[in-house]
Design an enzyme around this catalytic site. Sequence first.
Site, PDB file in Angstrom:
ATOM      1  N   GLU A  74      59.680  26.891  -5.727  1.00  0.00           N
ATOM      2  CA  GLU A  74      58.472  26.441  -6.302  1.00  0.00           C
ATOM      3  C   GLU A  74      59.062  25.226  -7.235  1.00  0.00           C
ATOM      4  O   GLU A  74      58.181  24.574  -8.026  1.00  0.00           O
ATOM      5  CB  GLU A  74      57.848  27.404  -7.388  1.00  0.00           C
ATOM      6  CG  GLU A  74      57.307  28.507  -6.639  1.00  0.00           C
ATOM      7  CD  GLU A  74      56.669  29.729  -7.345  1.00  0.00           C
ATOM      8  OE1 GLU A  74      55.348  29.828  -7.302  1.00  0.00           O
ATOM      9  OE2 GLU A  74      57.408  30.317  -8.384  1.00  0.00           O
ATOM     10  N   HIS A  93      57.303  28.524 -15.443  1.00  0.00           N
ATOM     11  CA  HIS A  93      56.446  29.042 -14.624  1.00  0.00           C
ATOM     12  C   HIS A  93      56.526  30.376 -14.553  1.00  0.00           C
ATOM     13  O   HIS A  93      57.800  30.971 -14.286  1.00  0.00           O
ATOM     14  CB  HIS A  93      56.417  28.395 -13.352  1.00  0.00           C
ATOM     15  CG  HIS A  93      55.635  29.037 -12.236  1.00  0.00           C
ATOM     16  ND1 HIS A  93      54.452  29.286 -12.269  1.00  0.00           N
ATOM     17  CD2 HIS A  93      56.186  29.686 -11.079  1.00  0.00           C
ATOM     18  CE1 HIS A  93      53.975  30.069 -11.270  1.00  0.00           C
ATOM     19  NE2 HIS A  93      54.809  30.128 -10.410  1.00  0.00           N
ATOM     20  N   HIS A  95      54.992  34.570 -13.632  1.00  0.00           N
ATOM     21  CA  HIS A  95      54.086  35.442 -12.950  1.00  0.00           C
ATOM     22  C   HIS A  95      53.912  36.506 -13.856  1.00  0.00           C
ATOM     23  O   HIS A  95      53.954  37.965 -13.396  1.00  0.00           O
ATOM     24  CB  HIS A  95      54.558  36.041 -11.502  1.00  0.00           C
ATOM     25  CG  HIS A  95      54.985  35.042 -10.434  1.00  0.00           C
ATOM     26  ND1 HIS A  95      55.227  35.427  -9.481  1.00  0.00           N
ATOM     27  CD2 HIS A  95      54.575  33.786 -10.396  1.00  0.00           C
ATOM     28  CE1 HIS A  95      55.508  34.222  -8.571  1.00  0.00           C
ATOM     29  NE2 HIS A  95      55.091  33.285  -9.188  1.00  0.00           N
ATOM     30  N   TYR A 120      47.521  29.488 -33.001  1.00  0.00           N
ATOM     31  CA  TYR A 120      48.742  29.147 -32.109  1.00  0.00           C
ATOM     32  C   TYR A 120      48.453  28.879 -30.740  1.00  0.00           C
ATOM     33  O   TYR A 120      49.235  28.024 -30.283  1.00  0.00           O
ATOM     34  CB  TYR A 120      49.732  30.165 -32.562  1.00  0.00           C
ATOM     35  CG  TYR A 120      50.592  29.848 -33.790  1.00  0.00           C
ATOM     36  CD1 TYR A 120      51.480  28.936 -33.758  1.00  0.00           C
ATOM     37  CD2 TYR A 120      50.060  30.336 -34.941  1.00  0.00           C
ATOM     38  CE1 TYR A 120      52.147  28.762 -35.237  1.00  0.00           C
ATOM     39  CE2 TYR A 120      50.314  30.063 -36.384  1.00  0.00           C
ATOM     40  CZ  TYR A 120      51.675  29.339 -36.177  1.00  0.00           C
ATOM     41  OH  TYR A 120      52.219  28.801 -37.599  1.00  0.00           O
ATOM     42  N   HIS A 160      47.862  33.611  -8.788  1.00  0.00           N
ATOM     43  CA  HIS A 160      49.399  33.407  -9.143  1.00  0.00           C
ATOM     44  C   HIS A 160      49.950  33.378 -10.475  1.00  0.00           C
ATOM     45  O   HIS A 160      50.643  34.259 -10.823  1.00  0.00           O
ATOM     46  CB  HIS A 160      49.481  31.934  -8.433  1.00  0.00           C
ATOM     47  CG  HIS A 160      50.732  31.573  -8.263  1.00  0.00           C
ATOM     48  ND1 HIS A 160      51.166  30.646  -7.279  1.00  0.00           N
ATOM     49  CD2 HIS A 160      52.018  31.771  -8.715  1.00  0.00           C
ATOM     50  CE1 HIS A 160      52.582  30.276  -7.328  1.00  0.00           C
ATOM     51  NE2 HIS A 160      53.075  31.366  -8.105  1.00  0.00           N
TER      52      HIS A 160
END
Length: 211
Positions: A74, A93, A95, A120, A160
């Site tokens: 990725e 990134h 999951h 926030y 994803h």
Amino acid sequence: MSEENRLRERIALHGKSLFERGYGCGSSGNISVRLEDGILVTPTNSSMGRLDPARISRLDWQGNLLAGDKPSKEAFLHLAMYQERPEERAVVHLHATHSVAVSCLAEINPENVLPPITAYYVMRVGKLPLLPYYRPGDKALAEAVRTAAREHRAMLLANHGPVVAGKELDAAVYAAEELEETAKLFLLLRGERTRYLTPEQVGELTAHFPT
Ligand SMILES: [Zn+2]
């Protein structure tokens, strides 16, 4: 210690912390930082919980491996984000469970997935578009990220997980954490009558804390 080695250590520290708190399982999730001539990014099939700083991948802007292990599949998502957003110095990134759950919901607003639940979230993430589903490794995903990155520092990939950029590593990690916690709150509140922040309150926050 060189600046690059210091960044390698900090990626490993943040990876361990995220992993131990359940933000990634198996070899999921990847972290990168910007260098002058490319990026450092976590290697393919590596657990965020057990990163060896010396083996973190170093890539040039074309994605060629210059040092370390083979990069995450990725990595191209990260490169696309940096190429469109010169001010960002780190990308995370994940999951993470609740963010992924929200990315699978049939009826969410693809232009801005999560409502303004807390200050926030608005300050660290702001708007969150949903990108369509692509199979892992599909280069069309990098192009979708590139297009969204022109206007957004955070985005959610359908079925994803999130991709979040920040002006430095701590900021990107904290924004990714804030996003995951907000996804969790959103799911907890589903079905309840909820007071979200008003457009005026969101406007006041973005005026006081520009991203
Ligand atoms: Zn992923």
